[in-house]
Design a protein around this motif. Structure first.
Motif, PDB file in Angstrom:
ATOM      1  N   ILE A 136      45.208 -49.298  16.585  1.00  0.00           N
ATOM      2  CA  ILE A 136      45.957 -49.130  15.346  1.00  0.00           C
ATOM      3  C   ILE A 136      46.801 -47.869  15.472  1.00  0.00           C
ATOM      4  N   HIS A 137      48.112 -48.016  15.372  1.00  0.00           N
ATOM      5  CA  HIS A 137      49.020 -46.873  15.456  1.00  0.00           C
ATOM      6  C   HIS A 137      49.365 -46.419  14.051  1.00  0.00           C
ATOM      7  N   GLN A 138      49.051 -45.172  13.766  1.00  0.00           N
ATOM      8  CA  GLN A 138      49.358 -44.606  12.458  1.00  0.00           C
ATOM      9  C   GLN A 138      50.526 -43.632  12.619  1.00  0.00           C
ATOM     10  N   LYS A 150      52.941 -40.819  11.159  1.00  0.00           N
ATOM     11  CA  LYS A 150      52.798 -39.860  10.081  1.00  0.00           C
ATOM     12  C   LYS A 150      54.008 -39.931   9.152  1.00  0.00           C
TER      13      LYS A 150
END
Length: 97
Positions: free
Chosen positions: A28-30, A32
């Motif tokens: 999962i790429h969060q 910002k």
């Protein structure tokens, strides 16, 4: 065809599990959140110049800067990249090989 179906089914199952808060193996790429106005000002561009350089409408840029809307998806990824390495992003977008 069966392999494609199984792959899609697995992906959808993981997405549903993730949305329900269950742990999944998928990465999962969060990204910002960004302060769009600060990023634009660091580039030294006006709203019109920034919008033209990165392919967004001036109206969209103004909404982001006012906080009426938040950039999402590819726009958020691009803004994160511009925030980190504005010169490299500009070079990548204007370079012709």
């Amino acid at each position: 065809m069966k392999d494609a179906y199984e792959s899609i089914k697995k992906g959808l199952t993981e997405a549903i599990d993730h949305s329900r808060g269950k742990p999944v193996k998928a990465v999962i790429h969060q990204l910002k959140p960004v302060e769009v106005q600060r990023i634009r000002k660091r580039t030294g561009m006006s709203q019109t110049e920034f919008a033209a350089a990165f392919g967004v409408s001036v109206a969209t840029l103004r909404h982001w800067e006012r906080g009426d809307r938040k950039p999402r998806g590819p726009a958020l990824a691009l803004l994160n990249a511009i925030g980190r390495r504005p010169k490299a992003v500009m070079e990548a977008l204007t370079r012709i090989d």
